[in-house]
Design a protein around this motif. Structure first.
Motif, PDB file in Angstrom:
ATOM      1  N   VAL A 230      59.977   2.383  60.036  1.00  0.00           N
ATOM      2  CA  VAL A 230      59.721   3.186  58.569  1.00  0.00           C
ATOM      3  C   VAL A 230      59.570   4.987  58.199  1.00  0.00           C
ATOM      4  O   VAL A 230      59.357   5.324  59.313  1.00  0.00           O
ATOM      5  CB  VAL A 230      57.956   2.744  57.992  1.00  0.00           C
ATOM      6  CG1 VAL A 230      58.163   3.197  56.686  1.00  0.00           C
ATOM      7  CG2 VAL A 230      58.841   1.251  58.143  1.00  0.00           C
ATOM      8  N   THR A 231      60.570   5.276  57.727  1.00  0.00           N
ATOM      9  CA  THR A 231      60.824   6.539  57.323  1.00  0.00           C
ATOM     10  C   THR A 231      60.252   6.642  55.716  1.00  0.00           C
ATOM     11  O   THR A 231      60.804   5.859  54.768  1.00  0.00           O
ATOM     12  CB  THR A 231      61.863   7.142  57.317  1.00  0.00           C
ATOM     13  OG1 THR A 231      62.280   6.863  58.750  1.00  0.00           O
ATOM     14  CG2 THR A 231      62.433   9.182  56.834  1.00  0.00           C
ATOM     15  N   LEU A 232      59.175   7.415  55.622  1.00  0.00           N
ATOM     16  CA  LEU A 232      58.545   7.853  54.536  1.00  0.00           C
ATOM     17  C   LEU A 232      58.446   8.989  53.625  1.00  0.00           C
ATOM     18  O   LEU A 232      57.656  10.013  54.796  1.00  0.00           O
ATOM     19  CB  LEU A 232      56.660   7.215  54.545  1.00  0.00           C
ATOM     20  CG  LEU A 232      55.939   7.773  53.816  1.00  0.00           C
ATOM     21  CD1 LEU A 232      56.300   6.623  52.347  1.00  0.00           C
ATOM     22  CD2 LEU A 232      54.030   7.461  54.075  1.00  0.00           C
ATOM     23  N   ILE A 233      59.391   9.323  52.762  1.00  0.00           N
ATOM     24  CA  ILE A 233      59.718  10.520  52.558  1.00  0.00           C
ATOM     25  C   ILE A 233      58.571  10.623  51.356  1.00  0.00           C
ATOM     26  O   ILE A 233      58.242  10.165  50.253  1.00  0.00           O
ATOM     27  CB  ILE A 233      60.515  10.773  51.556  1.00  0.00           C
ATOM     28  CG1 ILE A 233      61.944  10.684  52.874  1.00  0.00           C
ATOM     29  CG2 ILE A 233      61.102  12.154  51.670  1.00  0.00           C
ATOM     30  CD1 ILE A 233      63.310  10.695  52.198  1.00  0.00           C
ATOM     31  N   ALA A 234      57.308  11.855  51.526  1.00  0.00           N
ATOM     32  CA  ALA A 234      55.857  11.659  50.189  1.00  0.00           C
ATOM     33  C   ALA A 234      56.225  12.911  49.325  1.00  0.00           C
ATOM     34  O   ALA A 234      56.841  13.805  49.534  1.00  0.00           O
ATOM     35  CB  ALA A 234      54.587  11.377  51.338  1.00  0.00           C
ATOM     36  N   GLY A 235      55.761  12.947  48.350  1.00  0.00           N
ATOM     37  CA  GLY A 235      55.871  13.879  47.912  1.00  0.00           C
ATOM     38  C   GLY A 235      53.951  14.264  47.636  1.00  0.00           C
ATOM     39  O   GLY A 235      53.321  13.234  48.687  1.00  0.00           O
ATOM     40  N   PRO A 236      53.726  15.603  47.175  1.00  0.00           N
ATOM     41  CA  PRO A 236      52.344  15.923  47.068  1.00  0.00           C
ATOM     42  C   PRO A 236      51.359  14.915  46.688  1.00  0.00           C
ATOM     43  O   PRO A 236      51.186  14.400  45.999  1.00  0.00           O
ATOM     44  CB  PRO A 236      52.410  17.241  46.487  1.00  0.00           C
ATOM     45  CG  PRO A 236      53.567  17.780  46.130  1.00  0.00           C
ATOM     46  CD  PRO A 236      54.721  15.881  46.215  1.00  0.00           C
ATOM     47  N   THR A 237      50.476  14.529  47.947  1.00  0.00           N
ATOM     48  CA  THR A 237      49.299  13.048  47.657  1.00  0.00           C
ATOM     49  C   THR A 237      49.260  13.209  48.956  1.00  0.00           C
ATOM     50  O   THR A 237      49.155  13.960  50.350  1.00  0.00           O
ATOM     51  CB  THR A 237      50.137  11.692  47.451  1.00  0.00           C
ATOM     52  OG1 THR A 237      49.022  10.677  47.535  1.00  0.00           O
ATOM     53  CG2 THR A 237      51.101  11.892  49.088  1.00  0.00           C
ATOM     54  N   ALA A 238      47.287  12.838  48.816  1.00  0.00           N
ATOM     55  CA  ALA A 238      46.702  13.186  49.828  1.00  0.00           C
ATOM     56  C   ALA A 238      46.681  11.696  50.480  1.00  0.00           C
ATOM     57  O   ALA A 238      45.909  11.188  51.954  1.00  0.00           O
ATOM     58  CB  ALA A 238      45.169  12.934  48.719  1.00  0.00           C
ATOM     59  N   GLN A 239      47.013  10.666  50.094  1.00  0.00           N
ATOM     60  CA  GLN A 239      47.089   9.489  51.317  1.00  0.00           C
ATOM     61  C   GLN A 239      47.783   9.529  52.515  1.00  0.00           C
ATOM     62  O   GLN A 239      48.734  10.541  53.047  1.00  0.00           O
ATOM     63  CB  GLN A 239      48.452   8.521  50.014  1.00  0.00           C
ATOM     64  CG  GLN A 239      48.163   8.282  48.389  1.00  0.00           C
ATOM     65  CD  GLN A 239      46.871   7.068  48.553  1.00  0.00           C
ATOM     66  OE1 GLN A 239      46.002   6.586  49.313  1.00  0.00           O
ATOM     67  NE2 GLN A 239      45.745   7.840  47.789  1.00  0.00           N
ATOM     68  N   VAL A 240      46.860   8.741  53.273  1.00  0.00           N
ATOM     69  CA  VAL A 240      47.477   8.943  54.424  1.00  0.00           C
ATOM     70  C   VAL A 240      47.943   7.869  54.856  1.00  0.00           C
ATOM     71  O   VAL A 240      47.445   6.204  54.470  1.00  0.00           O
ATOM     72  CB  VAL A 240      46.164   9.194  55.573  1.00  0.00           C
ATOM     73  CG1 VAL A 240      46.457   9.338  57.042  1.00  0.00           C
ATOM     74  CG2 VAL A 240      45.672  10.775  55.108  1.00  0.00           C
ATOM     75  N   SER A 241      48.679   7.817  56.241  1.00  0.00           N
ATOM     76  CA  SER A 241      49.843   6.076  56.771  1.00  0.00           C
ATOM     77  C   SER A 241      48.077   5.763  57.359  1.00  0.00           C
ATOM     78  O   SER A 241      47.537   6.221  58.455  1.00  0.00           O
ATOM     79  CB  SER A 241      51.129   6.624  57.182  1.00  0.00           C
ATOM     80  OG  SER A 241      51.696   6.856  56.942  1.00  0.00           O
ATOM     81  N   SER A 253      59.700  18.982  45.652  1.00  0.00           N
ATOM     82  CA  SER A 253      60.434  18.968  44.669  1.00  0.00           C
ATOM     83  C   SER A 253      61.390  17.681  44.127  1.00  0.00           C
ATOM     84  O   SER A 253      61.250  16.871  45.590  1.00  0.00           O
ATOM     85  CB  SER A 253      61.055  19.669  43.916  1.00  0.00           C
ATOM     86  OG  SER A 253      62.027  20.395  45.099  1.00  0.00           O
ATOM     87  N   ALA A 254      62.005  17.667  43.371  1.00  0.00           N
ATOM     88  CA  ALA A 254      62.761  16.397  43.238  1.00  0.00           C
ATOM     89  C   ALA A 254      64.223  16.675  43.223  1.00  0.00           C
ATOM     90  O   ALA A 254      64.693  15.791  44.899  1.00  0.00           O
ATOM     91  CB  ALA A 254      63.527  15.913  41.744  1.00  0.00           C
ATOM     92  N   ALA A 255      64.320  17.852  44.151  1.00  0.00           N
ATOM     93  CA  ALA A 255      65.601  18.619  44.811  1.00  0.00           C
ATOM     94  C   ALA A 255      65.475  18.123  46.155  1.00  0.00           C
ATOM     95  O   ALA A 255      66.031  17.662  47.295  1.00  0.00           O
ATOM     96  CB  ALA A 255      65.871  19.789  44.453  1.00  0.00           C
ATOM     97  N   ASP A 256      64.088  17.988  46.394  1.00  0.00           N
ATOM     98  CA  ASP A 256      63.652  18.141  47.843  1.00  0.00           C
ATOM     99  C   ASP A 256      63.915  16.950  48.344  1.00  0.00           C
ATOM    100  O   ASP A 256      64.311  15.825  49.438  1.00  0.00           O
ATOM    101  CB  ASP A 256      62.110  18.391  48.087  1.00  0.00           C
ATOM    102  CG  ASP A 256      62.029  20.293  47.884  1.00  0.00           C
ATOM    103  OD1 ASP A 256      62.563  20.813  48.570  1.00  0.00           O
ATOM    104  OD2 ASP A 256      61.118  20.966  47.381  1.00  0.00           O
TER     105      ASP A 256
END
Length: 400
Positions: A230-241, A253-256
């Motif tokens: 799994v490759t996870l692209i994550a926006g700003p969040t406090a979640q942890v895998s 950002s959306a561009a990122d």
């Protein structure tokens, strides 16, 4: 792969039993629950107290507890495990296992085990090479047991050759890899996006949304638990895998996110676009903090690139693309339109009109619609359970 797994560790009478302490520590560190069962001879090489302290569970070596006469139920122990490892496996114990001889608790647990059994031999060179030992190994493998091959090196006798028990790190890696190979998403590369995007107005302020990333992270964890890379692209969040194997790429950002998706999408078997990507971003970003003035503030916005549609246009034959639709009205109609316009294989629909669904909650209520317009609606569930439902459908699509 070992997170939450229940591992029975059988320890036999061998000088290599000293390695069992490290093996227990590594299994526990990997998140496994370890139950140690020793042969009576093994207690001469390493103390039950050591292994009990490391495993945080009592160690069993006798059928009965001498102080109380209480029975150590070998049947219950055998049924408890998700996997059984016998390390070190002595020539004597392997002979008993191969012939079905039950004269101690460990061999009784072995015969009662319903889970996969792994054995890591440890003995001197001549014992390892003996025809009887080799026959026993063949017989054990014929029963479905899995050999963890010994290494070659200096032995306790001073001889040099095969017979050294595999190192604890090698055993843990072997077990993890073997478990993973049997999972339904083994060798499947899957891209997941999660969380919001933040679109900068100036160095201080941004436009964002209420996405917590919980659903996307639950999906990434579930996919990893099913064997996917799994490759996870994550926006700003406090979640942890939960899983260290997940490759996490943080973006803002959306561009990122677009850039990272375009980079990784060609190599994956499936992509699950769970992120709440901004539809609009400021046309210009101030290099300095915008000062507060009397009156209002007008910010010109421009459309962001539709990442899901872009990936749908680039999707090759055999790739599976999954999108999400969070709607407030005409939910099913809009979801189907999105499914078809963006060339998706599956869309996950949830509505803000359903109590407990949507952003920030630990629960969600979804309807799955595939490209053949087959529809499955689920009740309100924990997001971990929702992720499992989505993954079951994804496995089905990958098999087509």
């Amino acid at each position: 792969m070992l997170e939450g797994k229940k591992i029975i560790l059988g320890v036999c009478g061998s000088i290599a039993a000293y390695k069992s302490a490290t093996l227990v520590r590594l299994l526990v560190k990997a998140g496994a629950h370890v139950q140690v069962v020793m042969t009576p001879d093994a207690t001469n090489f390493i103390t039950p107290l050591t292994l009990s302290t490391l495993s945080k569970r009592p160690v069993y070596s006798e059928y009965f507890k001498p102080e109380t006469g209480e029975w150590n139920n070998h049947v219950e122990l055998g049924l408890w495990g998700d996997a059984m490892i016998i390390a070190p496996a002595s020539a004597n114990t392997m002979a008993k296992m191969a012939s079905g001889l039950v004269d101690n608790l460990l061999t009784a647990v072995y015969l009662s085990a319903k889970c996969p059994v792994y054995f890591a031999p440890a003995m001197d060179l001549d014992m390892w090479k003996h025809e009887a030992t080799q026959k026993n190994i063949v017989d054990l493998q014929g029963f479905g047991n899995v050999l963890i091959p010994p290494g070659s090196g200096e032995l306790a006798s001073g001889l040099h050759g095969e017979g050294r028990m595999a190192e604890p790190e090698e055993i843990v890696d072997f077990l993890s890899d073997d478990i993973k190979k049997k999972l339904p998403l083994y060798n499947q590369k899957i891209l997941v996006t999660a969380g919001p995007t933040y679109e900068a107005i100036d160095p201080v302020r941004f436009i964002g949304n209420h996405s917590s990333g919980k659903m996307g992270f639950a999906l990434a964890d579930e996919l990893a638990s099913l064997g996917a890379d799994v490759t996870l692209i994550a926006g700003p969040t406090a979640q942890v895998s939960k899983y260290q194997s997940i490759k996490r790429i943080n973006i803002t950002s959306a561009a990122d996110m677009l850039q990272q998706c375009l980079e990784h999408f060609p190599a994956v078997n499936a992509c699950v676009m769970c992120a709440a990507v901004a539809d609009y971003t400021p046309a210009t970003v101030s290099a300095q903090k915008i000062k507060k003035h009397d009156g209002g503030l007008n910010i010109e916005l421009k459309k962001t690139t539709d990442i899901l549609k872009t990936l749908g246009q680039q999707k090759r034959e055999g790739q599976v693309l999954v999108g999400f639709a969070l709607e407030t009205n005409n939910e099913e109609q809009y979801a189907i339109e999105k499914l078809q316009k963006k060339n998706l294989d599956l869309i996950v629909l949830n509505s803000l009109n359903d109590a407990g669904a949507g952003f920030k909650n630990d629960t969600n209520k979804v309807t799955l619609i595939d490209r053949d317009l087959h529809k499955t609606t689920f009740e309100l569930k924990n997001k971990t359970e929702v992720a499992h439902d989505i993954c079951i459908k994804l496995i089905e699509l990958l098999k087509k």
